[in-house]
Design a protein around this motif. Structure first.
Motif, PDB file in Angstrom:
ATOM      1  N   LEU A  14      -2.514  95.265   1.081  1.00  0.00           N
ATOM      2  CA  LEU A  14      -1.222  95.290   0.387  1.00  0.00           C
ATOM      3  C   LEU A  14      -0.881  93.954  -0.258  1.00  0.00           C
ATOM      4  O   LEU A  14       0.283  93.652  -0.494  1.00  0.00           O
ATOM      5  CB  LEU A  14      -0.099  95.743   1.332  1.00  0.00           C
ATOM      6  N   GLY A  15      -1.921  93.151  -0.538  1.00  0.00           N
ATOM      7  CA  GLY A  15      -1.721  91.865  -1.187  1.00  0.00           C
ATOM      8  C   GLY A  15      -1.696  90.695  -0.230  1.00  0.00           C
ATOM      9  O   GLY A  15      -1.543  89.554  -0.652  1.00  0.00           O
ATOM     10  N   GLY A  16      -1.871  90.943   1.055  1.00  0.00           N
ATOM     11  CA  GLY A  16      -1.829  89.872   2.048  1.00  0.00           C
ATOM     12  C   GLY A  16      -3.078  89.029   2.047  1.00  0.00           C
ATOM     13  O   GLY A  16      -4.157  89.479   1.670  1.00  0.00           O
ATOM     14  N   ASP A  22      -0.816  90.070   5.853  1.00  0.00           N
ATOM     15  CA  ASP A  22      -1.638  91.272   5.685  1.00  0.00           C
ATOM     16  C   ASP A  22      -0.845  92.529   6.017  1.00  0.00           C
ATOM     17  O   ASP A  22      -0.179  92.594   7.053  1.00  0.00           O
ATOM     18  CB  ASP A  22      -2.852  91.238   6.640  1.00  0.00           C
ATOM     19  N   ASN A  23      -0.919  93.526   5.132  1.00  0.00           N
ATOM     20  CA  ASN A  23      -0.381  94.861   5.407  1.00  0.00           C
ATOM     21  C   ASN A  23       1.111  94.897   5.719  1.00  0.00           C
ATOM     22  O   ASN A  23       1.559  95.709   6.525  1.00  0.00           O
ATOM     23  CB  ASN A  23      -1.150  95.506   6.571  1.00  0.00           C
ATOM     24  N   THR A  24       1.906  94.051   5.084  1.00  0.00           N
ATOM     25  CA  THR A  24       3.349  94.078   5.330  1.00  0.00           C
ATOM     26  C   THR A  24       4.092  94.617   4.106  1.00  0.00           C
ATOM     27  O   THR A  24       3.604  94.535   2.976  1.00  0.00           O
ATOM     28  CB  THR A  24       3.905  92.676   5.665  1.00  0.00           C
ATOM     29  N   ILE A  25       5.259  95.162   4.355  1.00  0.00           N
ATOM     30  CA  ILE A  25       6.102  95.687   3.275  1.00  0.00           C
ATOM     31  C   ILE A  25       6.523  94.552   2.338  1.00  0.00           C
ATOM     32  O   ILE A  25       6.503  94.705   1.109  1.00  0.00           O
ATOM     33  CB  ILE A  25       7.351  96.403   3.843  1.00  0.00           C
ATOM     34  N   GLU A  26       6.892  93.416   2.882  1.00  0.00           N
ATOM     35  CA  GLU A  26       7.317  92.291   2.051  1.00  0.00           C
ATOM     36  C   GLU A  26       6.205  91.864   1.092  1.00  0.00           C
ATOM     37  O   GLU A  26       6.445  91.647  -0.100  1.00  0.00           O
ATOM     38  CB  GLU A  26       7.730  91.107   2.927  1.00  0.00           C
ATOM     39  N   THR A  27       4.980  91.781   1.598  1.00  0.00           N
ATOM     40  CA  THR A  27       3.858  91.397   0.745  1.00  0.00           C
ATOM     41  C   THR A  27       3.593  92.456  -0.311  1.00  0.00           C
ATOM     42  O   THR A  27       3.341  92.138  -1.473  1.00  0.00           O
ATOM     43  CB  THR A  27       2.604  91.141   1.602  1.00  0.00           C
ATOM     44  N   LEU A  28       3.666  93.721   0.071  1.00  0.00           N
ATOM     45  CA  LEU A  28       3.493  94.810  -0.894  1.00  0.00           C
ATOM     46  C   LEU A  28       4.504  94.650  -2.029  1.00  0.00           C
ATOM     47  O   LEU A  28       4.144  94.701  -3.209  1.00  0.00           O
ATOM     48  CB  LEU A  28       3.677  96.148  -0.178  1.00  0.00           C
ATOM     49  N   ARG A  29       5.759  94.458  -1.684  1.00  0.00           N
ATOM     50  CA  ARG A  29       6.801  94.316  -2.713  1.00  0.00           C
ATOM     51  C   ARG A  29       6.541  93.111  -3.612  1.00  0.00           C
ATOM     52  O   ARG A  29       6.771  93.179  -4.832  1.00  0.00           O
ATOM     53  CB  ARG A  29       8.173  94.214  -2.055  1.00  0.00           C
ATOM     54  N   ILE A  32       3.668  93.908  -6.141  1.00  0.00           N
ATOM     55  CA  ILE A  32       3.978  94.839  -7.239  1.00  0.00           C
ATOM     56  C   ILE A  32       4.064  94.091  -8.569  1.00  0.00           C
ATOM     57  O   ILE A  32       3.625  94.591  -9.601  1.00  0.00           O
ATOM     58  CB  ILE A  32       5.251  95.648  -6.935  1.00  0.00           C
ATOM     59  N   GLU A  33       4.562  92.849  -8.543  1.00  0.00           N
ATOM     60  CA  GLU A  33       4.662  92.041  -9.764  1.00  0.00           C
ATOM     61  C   GLU A  33       3.293  91.732 -10.364  1.00  0.00           C
ATOM     62  O   GLU A  33       3.191  91.403 -11.535  1.00  0.00           O
ATOM     63  CB  GLU A  33       5.348  90.706  -9.446  1.00  0.00           C
ATOM     64  N   LYS A  34       2.232  91.831  -9.554  1.00  0.00           N
ATOM     65  CA  LYS A  34       0.886  91.449  -9.988  1.00  0.00           C
ATOM     66  C   LYS A  34       0.007  92.646 -10.354  1.00  0.00           C
ATOM     67  O   LYS A  34      -1.162  92.480 -10.673  1.00  0.00           O
ATOM     68  CB  LYS A  34       0.205  90.644  -8.883  1.00  0.00           C
ATOM     69  N   VAL A  35       0.568  93.851 -10.319  1.00  0.00           N
ATOM     70  CA  VAL A  35      -0.219  95.060 -10.554  1.00  0.00           C
ATOM     71  C   VAL A  35      -0.936  95.031 -11.901  1.00  0.00           C
ATOM     72  O   VAL A  35      -2.061  95.497 -12.005  1.00  0.00           O
ATOM     73  CB  VAL A  35       0.674  96.325 -10.412  1.00  0.00           C
ATOM     74  N   GLY A  36      -0.367  94.466 -12.916  1.00  0.00           N
ATOM     75  CA  GLY A  36      -0.994  94.434 -14.232  1.00  0.00           C
ATOM     76  C   GLY A  36      -2.072  93.375 -14.400  1.00  0.00           C
ATOM     77  O   GLY A  36      -2.767  93.354 -15.411  1.00  0.00           O
ATOM     78  N   THR A  95       4.566 105.694   7.608  1.00  0.00           N
ATOM     79  CA  THR A  95       5.651 106.296   6.833  1.00  0.00           C
ATOM     80  C   THR A  95       6.335 105.262   5.950  1.00  0.00           C
ATOM     81  O   THR A  95       6.617 105.522   4.772  1.00  0.00           O
ATOM     82  CB  THR A  95       6.675 106.973   7.761  1.00  0.00           C
ATOM     83  N   GLU A  96       6.600 104.073   6.489  1.00  0.00           N
ATOM     84  CA  GLU A  96       7.267 103.033   5.709  1.00  0.00           C
ATOM     85  C   GLU A  96       6.424 102.611   4.503  1.00  0.00           C
ATOM     86  O   GLU A  96       6.947 102.447   3.398  1.00  0.00           O
ATOM     87  CB  GLU A  96       7.568 101.817   6.591  1.00  0.00           C
ATOM     88  N   VAL A  97       5.115 102.470   4.702  1.00  0.00           N
ATOM     89  CA  VAL A  97       4.242 102.065   3.598  1.00  0.00           C
ATOM     90  C   VAL A  97       4.112 103.190   2.577  1.00  0.00           C
ATOM     91  O   VAL A  97       4.204 102.955   1.370  1.00  0.00           O
ATOM     92  CB  VAL A  97       2.867 101.600   4.123  1.00  0.00           C
ATOM     93  N   VAL A  98       3.924 104.412   3.049  1.00  0.00           N
ATOM     94  CA  VAL A  98       3.815 105.549   2.123  1.00  0.00           C
ATOM     95  C   VAL A  98       5.099 105.686   1.308  1.00  0.00           C
ATOM     96  O   VAL A  98       5.043 105.943   0.099  1.00  0.00           O
ATOM     97  CB  VAL A  98       3.478 106.853   2.884  1.00  0.00           C
ATOM     98  N   ASP A  99       6.252 105.500   1.926  1.00  0.00           N
ATOM     99  CA  ASP A  99       7.513 105.571   1.189  1.00  0.00           C
ATOM    100  C   ASP A  99       7.569 104.539   0.068  1.00  0.00           C
ATOM    101  O   ASP A  99       8.119 104.804  -1.004  1.00  0.00           O
ATOM    102  CB  ASP A  99       8.706 105.396   2.124  1.00  0.00           C
ATOM    103  N   GLU A 100       6.998 103.359   0.290  1.00  0.00           N
ATOM    104  CA  GLU A 100       6.977 102.314  -0.739  1.00  0.00           C
ATOM    105  C   GLU A 100       6.020 102.669  -1.879  1.00  0.00           C
ATOM    106  O   GLU A 100       6.275 102.324  -3.026  1.00  0.00           O
ATOM    107  CB  GLU A 100       6.559 100.967  -0.128  1.00  0.00           C
ATOM    108  N   LEU A 101       4.908 103.329  -1.547  1.00  0.00           N
ATOM    109  CA  LEU A 101       3.860 103.575  -2.540  1.00  0.00           C
ATOM    110  C   LEU A 101       3.868 104.966  -3.166  1.00  0.00           C
ATOM    111  O   LEU A 101       3.191 105.182  -4.175  1.00  0.00           O
ATOM    112  CB  LEU A 101       2.481 103.348  -1.898  1.00  0.00           C
ATOM    113  N   LYS A 102       4.606 105.898  -2.606  1.00  0.00           N
ATOM    114  CA  LYS A 102       4.459 107.305  -3.007  1.00  0.00           C
ATOM    115  C   LYS A 102       4.724 107.578  -4.483  1.00  0.00           C
ATOM    116  O   LYS A 102       4.144 108.497  -5.044  1.00  0.00           O
ATOM    117  CB  LYS A 102       5.314 108.211  -2.126  1.00  0.00           C
TER     118      LYS A 102
END
Length: 150
Positions: A14-16, A22-29, A32-36, A95-102
């Motif tokens: 998740l970008g960690g 590693d694998n945290t919601i904060e890091t995932l969020r 997201i800015e780096k997806v492109g 569930t928390e990660v899937v909710d962020e990515l769904k």
């Protein structure tokens, strides 16, 4: 705990890049800015099942709890989450990660670390079956342990 591993995919864990990220919601969020960016290929994260049947997202097989390293599959999720907080790590549920990515358009790979129950196995398959760009991955050893013949 193992150290973070550099990878060519910004979406790995998740970008960690460290045990605390590693694998945290904060890091995932934040990622997201780096997806492109060219080094972002897909989201990847690791899933374990806790002793009480909760699917949670964490890389390592063991966690430090009260001064000793304990396998995460030997602990209930509340203790895993508490141990993570003591180490400065917010350990999310699947569930928390899937909710962020769904609703995200990027591909997602979920690495199965350890599943112990049929309910968890079904949940993992159900999580990905409706999403053409989501997949499950596992090492052969972990697959055999998580999906035994019987």
């Amino acid at each position: 705990m193992k150290r973070g591993v550099a990878t060519a995919n910004l979406g790995h864990r998740l970008g960690g890049s460290s045990p605390q990220t590693d694998n945290t919601i904060e890091t995932l969020r934040n990622t997201i800015e780096k997806v492109g960016e060219p080094d972002f290929k897909y989201w990847e994260f690791d899933v374990h099942e806790s002793l009480d049947g909760v699917l949670f997202v964490f890389h390592d097989d063991d966690i430090e709890s009260h001064g000793e390293m304990i396998p995460v599959n030997a602990l209930p999720y509340a203790q895993i989450r508490e141990s993570g907080k003591a180490l400065g790590i917010e350990i999310p549920t699947l569930t928390e990660v899937v909710d962020e990515l769904k609703n995200r358009p990027e591909p997602t790979m979920i690495e199965i670390k350890n599943l112990m129950t049929d309910q968890a196995r079904r949940r993992m398959v159900d999580t990905t079956k409706e999403r053409a760009d989501w997949g499950l991955i596992s090492s052969l050893e972990r697959f055999i342990c998580s999906f035994p013949k019987e």
